[in-house]
Design an enzyme around this catalytic site. Structure first.
Site, short mmCIF file in Angstrom:
data_model
loop_
_atom_site.label_atom_id
_atom_site.label_comp_id
_atom_site.label_asym_id
_atom_site.label_seq_id
_atom_site.Cartn_x
_atom_site.Cartn_y
_atom_site.Cartn_z
N HIS A 1 -9.53 -0.99 -0.84
CA HIS A 1 -9.24 0.27 -1.52
C HIS A 1 -9.39 0.09 -3.03
O HIS A 1 -9.74 -1.01 -3.51
CB HIS A 1 -7.87 0.83 -1.12
CG HIS A 1 -6.69 -0.02 -1.49
ND1 HIS A 1 -6.30 -0.23 -2.77
CD2 HIS A 1 -5.80 -0.70 -0.71
CE1 HIS A 1 -5.23 -0.99 -2.81
NE2 HIS A 1 -4.90 -1.31 -1.56
N HIS B 1 -7.90 -3.05 -4.83
CA HIS B 1 -8.69 -4.29 -4.69
C HIS B 1 -9.93 -4.19 -5.57
O HIS B 1 -10.34 -5.16 -6.21
CB HIS B 1 -9.16 -4.49 -3.24
CG HIS B 1 -8.06 -4.43 -2.23
ND1 HIS B 1 -8.09 -3.58 -1.14
CD2 HIS B 1 -6.90 -5.11 -2.13
CE1 HIS B 1 -7.00 -3.75 -0.42
NE2 HIS B 1 -6.26 -4.67 -1.00
N CYS C 1 10.31 -10.70 3.97
CA CYS C 1 9.51 -9.46 3.93
C CYS C 1 8.16 -9.76 4.56
O CYS C 1 7.41 -10.61 4.07
CB CYS C 1 9.32 -8.97 2.50
SG CYS C 1 8.16 -7.58 2.43
N CYS D 1 5.17 -8.97 2.15
CA CYS D 1 4.89 -10.00 1.12
C CYS D 1 4.61 -11.35 1.76
O CYS D 1 4.14 -12.26 1.07
CB CYS D 1 6.09 -10.17 0.19
SG CYS D 1 6.50 -8.73 -0.78
N CYS E 1 12.42 -4.10 -0.13
CA CYS E 1 11.35 -4.70 -0.93
C CYS E 1 10.73 -3.57 -1.76
O CYS E 1 10.31 -2.56 -1.20
CB CYS E 1 10.30 -5.32 -0.01
SG CYS E 1 8.74 -5.63 -0.87
N HIS F 1 7.01 -2.81 -0.59
CA HIS F 1 6.71 -2.32 0.76
C HIS F 1 7.72 -1.30 1.26
O HIS F 1 7.54 -0.73 2.33
CB HIS F 1 6.57 -3.50 1.73
CG HIS F 1 5.43 -4.41 1.34
ND1 HIS F 1 5.59 -5.51 0.55
CD2 HIS F 1 4.11 -4.29 1.57
CE1 HIS F 1 4.42 -6.07 0.33
NE2 HIS F 1 3.50 -5.35 0.92
N LYS G 1 2.86 3.13 -5.98
CA LYS G 1 1.72 2.21 -5.96
C LYS G 1 0.75 2.60 -4.85
O LYS G 1 1.16 2.89 -3.73
CB LYS G 1 2.25 0.79 -5.71
CG LYS G 1 1.16 -0.25 -5.64
CD LYS G 1 1.69 -1.59 -5.14
CE LYS G 1 0.56 -2.58 -4.98
NZ LYS G 1 0.92 -3.75 -4.18
N LYS H 1 -2.20 -0.01 1.01
CA LYS H 1 -2.55 0.27 2.40
C LYS H 1 -1.31 0.53 3.23
O LYS H 1 -1.30 1.37 4.11
CB LYS H 1 -3.36 -0.89 2.97
CG LYS H 1 -2.63 -2.21 2.97
CD LYS H 1 -3.56 -3.38 2.91
CE LYS H 1 -2.80 -4.60 2.44
NZ LYS H 1 -3.62 -5.64 1.89
N1 MSP Z 1 -3.69 -12.25 0.18
C1 MSP Z 1 -2.82 -12.08 -0.91
C2 MSP Z 1 -3.38 -12.74 -2.16
C3 MSP Z 1 -3.63 -14.22 -2.01
S1 MSP Z 1 -4.40 -14.87 -3.43
C4 MSP Z 1 -4.29 -16.50 -3.27
C5 MSP Z 1 -2.65 -10.61 -1.21
N2 MSP Z 1 -3.59 -9.79 -0.73
S2 MSP Z 1 -3.64 -8.20 -0.99
O1 MSP Z 1 -4.70 -7.71 -0.15
O2 MSP Z 1 -2.37 -7.61 -0.80
O3 MSP Z 1 -4.11 -8.04 -2.45
C6 MSP Z 1 -3.22 -7.91 -3.53
C7 MSP Z 1 -4.05 -7.66 -4.76
O4 MSP Z 1 -4.87 -6.48 -4.56
C8 MSP Z 1 -3.29 -7.35 -6.03
O5 MSP Z 1 -2.81 -8.50 -6.66
C9 MSP Z 1 -4.37 -6.65 -6.81
O6 MSP Z 1 -5.31 -7.57 -7.23
C10 MSP Z 1 -4.99 -5.76 -5.76
N3 MSP Z 1 -4.25 -4.52 -5.59
C11 MSP Z 1 -3.78 -4.01 -4.42
N4 MSP Z 1 -3.21 -2.79 -4.68
C12 MSP Z 1 -3.31 -2.50 -5.98
C13 MSP Z 1 -2.91 -1.40 -6.77
N5 MSP Z 1 -2.33 -0.32 -6.28
N6 MSP Z 1 -3.16 -1.46 -8.08
C14 MSP Z 1 -3.76 -2.54 -8.66
N7 MSP Z 1 -4.15 -3.60 -7.94
C15 MSP Z 1 -3.93 -3.61 -6.60
O7 MSP Z 1 -1.70 -10.25 -1.90
#
Ligand code: MSP
Length: 640
Positions: A17, A20, A125, A128, A142, A145, A294, A297
């Site tokens: 999304h 990411h 959680c 997380c 949390c 979430h 925020k 997903k």
């Molecule tokens: N798999 C772990 C990360 C491991 S790294 C060694 C994880 N994955 S995640 O799919 O949840 O990705 C989190 C990351 O996605 C955030 O740190 C950011 O880079 C990005 N984002 C996800 N949602 C976001 C927003 N709403 N806004 C900005 N960035 C976002 O955590």
């Protein structure tokens, strides 16, 4: 200089999304920028594929975890090129080489006594994939979430993170740029004021099998963070690979604040235990929110990057995200804001500047870059503004202040648009004696555009290519050698490009040309606005209206508006009037005209600009004609 840039590896329990996409666009932009500065850069992204929530998502989809992770990982991999993102490596935690690296590291850390077996009770959680402390909860939930964590008691393996607490505090204090922006560094230091607990690094296979088995106890798989963080080492060939020795010491991780703790605390302490130097920098950004929440997903309020690209194009999406968010702070996403950026910053400001400059060079200079004559003050001013832009841009890009770097570029775009109005090349072209002046104006404009095309390359690569091609620039862009004034070769040929950016209407349908009269009902600011009003006024009432002659000295389009022009007039004092005439007059057509204004109208704000008066105009069968005086008079003369 070498640089190694990483994004988080994203969980594959849902499709990519905008959140990411943002982190990955930041990483790609920064890599492109560093390459533009002559650096060698390695850029890695990838997917995080083990753990409980992946298993649950696979079950939900009715397929095996393997099938599921293959499918979603591919979606991430296929999304990035749509956004012009070009990673050098895409890592998956299910890659056999990664599994081996994780197991080797676990064994090493275990052998040296930094991993031990124990029982633990805590609040877990699932979102997380870690235990949370009471302090982290908001209303018992949390905050990310919005679910209360579950109390869990389990026998597990633990990493002696507490042993490295003082070392970490010292490292952060001795390296002010280790965690940026500063607010996150402070957050980590404040967290480290409390005693650090050891880190649970395993899950019993009775509860989870979709993970990497511990090499010293196959009744357990490793806990998600110990697996995931190591991706940054695997991707560059730890321990023996050439890339590892080249890139590890210059690693810069980009993340959002949700995973600050694993990256700022778990990871450096793990690295210290492994016997490696810590990464060089951690860049932390805020969240993209929808409303106050925020985008995520798990909350289901996501925007899909592929759909955004389909509607607006990759360059617009990249520009919008980088321009809107101040790195480190949260930002609200709105499709309206995107549309405004597209129409005002891109189509109006940059697109217009580019197309009208090149069109005039084609028409009045035979499509060749003219040689500049002797510059005047106004030319030197434009050149100085362009050179200052390069300095500001570099400084801000170096600090991940993409919004400020772009603002500096747009300041010059706006300056260059004014320069056209002030020099009126269409008038210079009428007079053969003014040829040298015209050539100078064209050269200064084209040179400014060349420098602009350099700066936007990291953010809008496709647009930069179009600009460079139209300007006849053959070489690859390079900030180290091409950011000096005067490199455009006289006599080189320019070509007329297509519009760089289409203007989109507010219903998001694409329009090919400029706004047509009749597209929208015209709401002019003339006294004929209310033709039904049959009330007669007395002479005394009429005398209250202060009608004056005003001379228009500057005019510009207003961002976000198809119908308004911002006029600077002398009447006799200088004042700003916002006039609803943009659908009928280009800014350059009105400069120099004398018009009649209502000078004592209460000031009002139109599109955020204070308007001090009203320009009178005549509406006739769908066309509009500005009021005029029959011979030149002193600006400010009374009309009675
Ligand atoms: N798999 C772990 C990360 C491991 S790294 C060694 C994880 N994955 S995640 O799919 O949840 O990705 C989190 C990351 O996605 C955030 O740190 C950011 O880079 C990005 N984002 C996800 N949602 C976001 C927003 N709403 N806004 C900005 N960035 C976002 O955590």
């Amino acid at each position: 200089m070498d640089t190694y840039i990483t994004t988080p590896i994203f969980y594959v329990n849902a499709q990519p999304h905008l959140g990411h996409a943002f982190t990955t666009i930041v990483a790609d932009t920064y890599c492109r920028y560093r390459r533009l500065c002559g650096d060698e850069v390695m850029f890695q992204t990838g997917t995080d594929e083990h753990g409980e929530k992946i298993v649950q998502a696979a079950q939900g989809a009715g397929v095996s975890p393997r099938e599921y992770v293959d499918r979603i990982s591919l979606m991430f991999r296929e999304t990035w090129p749509l956004l012009a993102i070009k990673p050098d490596n895409f890592i998956r935690t299910t890659d056999p080489v990664h599994i081996k690296t994780v197991q080797d590291i676990l064994q090493k850390v275990y052998n040296q006594g930094d991993i031990y077996f124990s029982e633990y009770s805590g609040l877990y959680c699932r979102g997380c994939e870690r235990f949370l402390t009471e302090k982290e909860l908001v209303d018992g939930k949390c905050p990310d979430h919005q679910v209360a964590p579950e109390p869990i008691t389990e026998q597990n393996y633990f990493f002696r993170m507490s042993k490295y607490q003082q070392w970490l505090i010292d490292h952060i204090n001795n390296h002010p740029e280790f965690i940026t922006p500063e607010r996150y560094r402070n957050e980590v230091l404040s967290f480290l004021k409390e005693p650090l607990e050891d880190l649970c690094i395993s899950r019993p296979t009775s509860r989870l099998t979709w993970g990497i088995p511990l090499p010293f106890d196959d009744r357990f798989v490793t806990y998600v963070w110990f697996d995931a963080l190591i991706n940054y080492l695997t991707g560059i060939g730890y321990p023996g690979g050439e890339n590892f020795s080249r890139y590890w010491a210059v690693a810069e991780h980009i993340i959002a604040k949700d995973i600050l703790k694993p990256h700022a605390i778990y990871w450096p302490t793990m690295l210290c235990s492994i016997g490696l130097v810590p990464y060089k920098k951690l860049h932390v950004h805020g969240y993209w929110n929808i409303g106050e929440t925020k985008m995520s997903k798990s909350l289901g309020n996501v925007v899909r990057p592929a759909e955004m690209v389909e509607a607006y194009g990759a360059d617009t999406v990249r520009y919008f995200l980088l321009r809107e968010m101040s790195f480190g702070l949260d930002s609200g996403y709105s499709a309206d804001a995107l549309l405004i950026r597209q129409n005002s910053d891109l189509a109006n400001d940059l697109g217009n500047l580019f197309s009208r400059s090149l069109t005039m060079v084609a028409k009045f200079a035979g499509s060749r870059v003219p040689a500049a004559g002797t510059p005047t003050e106004i030319d030197r001013e434009l050149r100085d503004a362009a050179m200052t832009m390069i300095d500001t841009y570099r400084r801000e890009m170096d600090h991940f202040a993409f919004n400020r770097a772009l603002a500096a570029v747009w300041e010059v775009i706006s300056r260059a648009n004014k320069y056209i109005v002030e020099n009126a090349p269409w008038d210079l072209a009428k007079d053969a004696d003014k040829r040298e002046r015209l050539d100078t104006v064209f050269y200064y404009l084209l040179e400014t555009l060349r420098l602009i095309s350099l700066t936007i390359e990291p953010v809008m690569p496709a647009t930069a290519v179009k600009m460079r091609q139209a300007l006849g620039l053959g070489h690859e862009p390079d900030l180290t050698t091409q950011a000096t004034w005067g490199l455009l070769a006289p006599q080189s040929v320019i070509t007329l490009p297509e519009a760089l950016f289409p203007r989109l209407d507010t219903g998001k349908k694409k329009k090919t040309g400029p706004a047509q009269a009749g597209d929208k009902p015209l709401k002019t600011m003339t006294p004929t606005e209310n033709p039904e009003d049959e009330n007669l006024i007395s002479f005394d009432e009429f005398k209250k209206i202060d009608l004056r002659v005003a001379e228009i000295v500057a005019a510009e389009k207003i961002k976000k508006s198809d119908r308004l022009l911002k006029l600077t007039v002398m009447a006799p004092e200088e004042r700003t009037i916002v006039a609803g005439i943009a659908e009928f007059y280009e800014p350059e057509q009105v400069v120099g005209k004398q018009v009649i204004i209502v000078a004592n109208l209460k000031p009002t704000k139109l599109m955020g600009i204070a308007s001090h008066g009203m320009v009178l105009a005549i509406k006739d069968k769908g066309s509009l004609s500005l009021s005029a005086v029959s011979s030149q008079v002193t600006p400010g003369s009374k009309v009675s």
